[in-house]
Every structure is written in C-alpha cells, then in structure tokens.
Design a protein around this motif. Structure first.
Motif, mmCIF file in Angstrom:
data_model
loop_
_atom_site.group_PDB
_atom_site.id
_atom_site.type_symbol
_atom_site.label_atom_id
_atom_site.label_comp_id
_atom_site.label_asym_id
_atom_site.label_seq_id
_atom_site.Cartn_x
_atom_site.Cartn_y
_atom_site.Cartn_z
ATOM 1 N N UNK A 30 0.833 -1.201 0.000
ATOM 2 C CA UNK A 30 0.000 0.000 0.000
ATOM 3 C C UNK A 30 0.865 1.246 0.000
ATOM 4 N N UNK A 31 0.990 1.863 -1.146
ATOM 5 C CA UNK A 31 1.715 3.132 -1.238
ATOM 6 C C UNK A 31 0.808 4.336 -1.047
ATOM 7 N N UNK A 32 -0.484 4.100 -1.054
ATOM 8 C CA UNK A 32 -1.456 5.174 -0.868
ATOM 9 C C UNK A 32 -2.624 4.634 -0.057
ATOM 10 N N UNK A 33 -3.432 5.537 0.489
ATOM 11 C CA UNK A 33 -4.620 5.099 1.223
ATOM 12 C C UNK A 33 -5.569 4.365 0.292
ATOM 13 N N UNK A 34 -5.673 4.804 -0.949
ATOM 14 C CA UNK A 34 -6.547 4.100 -1.893
ATOM 15 C C UNK A 34 -6.111 2.648 -2.055
ATOM 16 N N UNK A 35 -4.798 2.390 -2.100
ATOM 17 C CA UNK A 35 -4.305 1.013 -2.196
ATOM 18 C C UNK A 35 -4.767 0.170 -1.015
ATOM 19 N N UNK A 36 -4.955 0.818 0.135
ATOM 20 C CA UNK A 36 -5.287 0.088 1.361
ATOM 21 C C UNK A 36 -6.778 -0.185 1.515
ATOM 22 N N UNK A 37 -7.625 0.458 0.708
ATOM 23 C CA UNK A 37 -9.070 0.293 0.897
ATOM 24 C C UNK A 37 -9.534 -1.152 0.736
ATOM 25 N N UNK A 38 -9.109 -1.887 -0.309
ATOM 26 C CA UNK A 38 -9.534 -3.294 -0.389
ATOM 27 C C UNK A 38 -9.023 -4.130 0.781
ATOM 28 N N UNK A 39 -7.815 -3.826 1.255
ATOM 29 C CA UNK A 39 -7.273 -4.552 2.407
ATOM 30 C C UNK A 39 -8.122 -4.300 3.650
ATOM 31 N N UNK A 40 -8.586 -3.052 3.800
ATOM 32 C CA UNK A 40 -9.424 -2.719 4.945
ATOM 33 C C UNK A 40 -10.757 -3.445 4.865
ATOM 34 N N UNK A 41 -11.327 -3.534 3.659
ATOM 35 C CA UNK A 41 -12.629 -4.176 3.499
ATOM 36 C C UNK A 41 -12.572 -5.674 3.781
ATOM 37 N N UNK A 42 -11.450 -6.294 3.434
ATOM 38 C CA UNK A 42 -11.336 -7.743 3.608
ATOM 39 C C UNK A 42 -10.717 -8.140 4.949
ATOM 40 N N UNK A 43 -10.370 -7.173 5.772
ATOM 41 C CA UNK A 43 -9.762 -7.473 7.061
ATOM 42 C C UNK A 43 -8.295 -7.794 6.980
ATOM 43 N N UNK A 44 -7.651 -7.467 5.860
ATOM 44 C CA UNK A 44 -6.237 -7.794 5.670
ATOM 45 C C UNK A 44 -5.300 -6.634 5.976
ATOM 46 N N UNK A 45 -5.821 -5.549 6.491
ATOM 47 C CA UNK A 45 -4.972 -4.410 6.817
ATOM 48 C C UNK A 45 -4.146 -4.739 8.057
ATOM 49 N N UNK A 46 -2.823 -4.600 7.989
ATOM 50 C CA UNK A 46 -1.999 -4.955 9.157
ATOM 51 C C UNK A 46 -2.203 -3.965 10.297
ATOM 52 N N UNK A 47 -1.653 -4.304 11.433
ATOM 53 C CA UNK A 47 -1.708 -3.419 12.577
ATOM 54 C C UNK A 47 -0.516 -2.480 12.605
ATOM 55 N N UNK A 48 -0.646 -1.419 13.388
ATOM 56 C CA UNK A 48 0.435 -0.447 13.500
ATOM 57 C C UNK A 48 1.685 -1.103 14.075
ATOM 58 N N UNK A 49 1.506 -2.054 14.964
ATOM 59 C CA UNK A 49 2.655 -2.720 15.580
ATOM 60 C C UNK A 49 3.480 -3.529 14.580
ATOM 61 N N UNK A 50 2.909 -3.798 13.400
ATOM 62 C CA UNK A 50 3.637 -4.547 12.378
ATOM 63 C C UNK A 50 4.656 -3.684 11.636
#
Length: 276
Positions: A30-50
């Motif tokens: 994810x180089x942009x927030x838009x790149x992260x949107x599908x990850x957020x929807x599917x529950x694949x967004x990592x945690x800050x601690x990662x």
C-alpha cells in the motif's frame, strides 16, 4: 480500531489510538490510502505494531483529506424522522439520495466558504456518518455490505437551505457549492464486525450542540443504503455515502463547525466570509 489518513502534504498513514506510522512501512503493498481500501474491506490491513517505525502522536500531525481523490459522493436526505419534520417533509419510503460534485469536497479544517449573499443568505451545516467503499460491488445484499466497506469517517454536509426551500428540484445546486462537503480527518477501520446503532451523531457550532441523534434512529441504516444503491450503479473503492443528518444548523462567517460520530471520530471546519 485502525485509522487510515493522509497528512496535509499527502503522506499516507496507518494509525491507532496511540499514533500513526507511514502506511507503506506497515504494508509495502500500500503506497497510498486508496491502495489500502480493499485490504481494509477484507480485514487484511496490518496493525500499527507490524510497522518497523515509531508512532508519531496524532497531535503532532496535520491532516488533509484521507483520500487524494474520492469516487462517487452520495448523500442521503431526510434519513432521520426528526429532521424530516424540521423541514416539513414526509418520511420517504425509499432512501432520498442525491450526488455532490468532487469540487464540493474539502478536508479537515475547511474552510467552508459561503456563497455570495445574492445566491444564498441561509447556509446550514450538518454532521453525518460517512461510509467508504473498499471493494467494487454490484447488487450486494444488506448482510454482505460489511465485506465491501473499508471504513467510516465523520462528514459535515453543507446546504444552501434557502435555495432548496425555493424548490426541491434545486437540491443538487443547493448542495454543490465549493467546500460544501468536509471529510476526514481519518477513516476508521474496525477490527471486526461493528454495530454503530448506539453511536451518536452530533452537529456543533461554536461548541454548542445544535442537533444530535443515534444511528439506530435512521430510517435507512448504513448497510441498507449501500445495498440499495448497489442496485442502481456499480460501487467502487473510494465511493462515499453521507448517510444523513440528525439536524442542520445555520452558519455564519467566523463560526466553527464540528461534526462528531461517536466511536468513529470528529471533523471540524471554520466558516469564512462570502465569496465575491
């Protein structure tokens, strides 16, 4: 709860209650927030601690709009029975939707610029719960909406109310002035299924509560709104639904407006003088 945001200079961030790290440090995909949107929807967004990076405290950051470019900007009118009564309108049997142009959008802090007085002398601001799509979908069932939603954010919708009252067919114009949609500062991404029924949505002007109500009192809950409109058009990542307001507050130059959605966040904007 995780948060996706962008700094005022456009740097993508991933955060939690303790602060933010660069999004790409947490997930190189994810180089942009838009790149992260599908990850957020599917529950694949990592945690800050990662992320191999130290958190920057939220108060040390200046935020811009959470997306560089949103998709379709849907608004829902009269979605609380009390607000429909304020406007002498009947309760709609289907979601009363409208769309706003991209040029209406502005980031946290605003400012909201009022139209010239010869165009509108009564402008109102309205806090709303925003629902942001993370995956493309068509004809999605209400029960499956959580699988396509990336997250939620506070929104301030703005209306030239006297224009609207002259004729309901003037709704699009009344909603479309520049800076008439304040978004941000962050997209709240739940860690799992979320029930927002108890969340209070409140509009404040200069610190005083002008209107508030609970999401449970919406005529059409957020999942129903998304499902309904997925039958109208294909929904894509970055599409935003402003799900309606518990009430509108008149605003004047010099005012400070804050929209708060309990458990999701707040966004504020100053009101400046009228455009010439």
């Amino acid at each position: 709860m995780k948060y996706l945001a962008r700094t005022a200079t456009g740097r993508a961030l991933l955060g939690d209650e303790e602060g933010y790290v660069p999004l790409s440090a947490a997930d190189p995909r994810a180089n942009s927030v838009r790149d992260a949107l599908p990850l957020a929807a599917t529950g694949d967004l990592p945690g800050v601690d990662d992320a191999p990076a130290e958190r920057v405290p939220t108060e040390d950051l200046t935020f811009g709009p959470p997306l560089e470019r949103f998709g379709k900007l849907w608004g829902i009118g009269l979605n609380y029975a009390d607000h429909a009564g304020d406007l002498d309108e009947e309760r709609p049997e289907e979601p009363a939707s409208f769309m706003k142009p991209a040029t209406a959008l502005t980031g946290p802090g605003g400012p909201i610029r009022l139209p010239p007085s010869e165009q509108s002398e009564r402008v109102t601001a309205e806090a709303e719960l925003g629902v942001l799509l993370g995956r493309e979908c068509r004809s999605v069932a209400t029960a499956d909406v959580s699988d396509v939603v990336a997250g939620y954010l506070p929104v301030i919708d703005v209306t030239a109310e006297d224009v609207l009252r002259r004729n309901p067919r003037f709704l699009t114009r009344a909603k479309s002035y520049d800076t008439f949609l304040v978004v941000g500062p962050a997209i709240a991404v739940p860690d799992g299924p979320v029930d927002l029924a108890d969340a209070t949505v409140s509009t404040r002007v200069n610190g005083a509560v002008a209107a508030e109500n609970e999401v449970r009192n919406m005529l059409f809950p957020p999942a129903d709104i998304v499902s309904f409109h997925s039958e109208v058009s294909t929904l894509r990542p970055g599409d935003l639904f402003s799900t309606g307001t518990p009430g509108a507050a008149p605003i004047e130059p010099g005012d400070e407006v804050r929209g708060t959605v309990e458990s999701i966040g707040s966004v504020s904007a100053s009101v400046t003088g009228r455009r010439s």
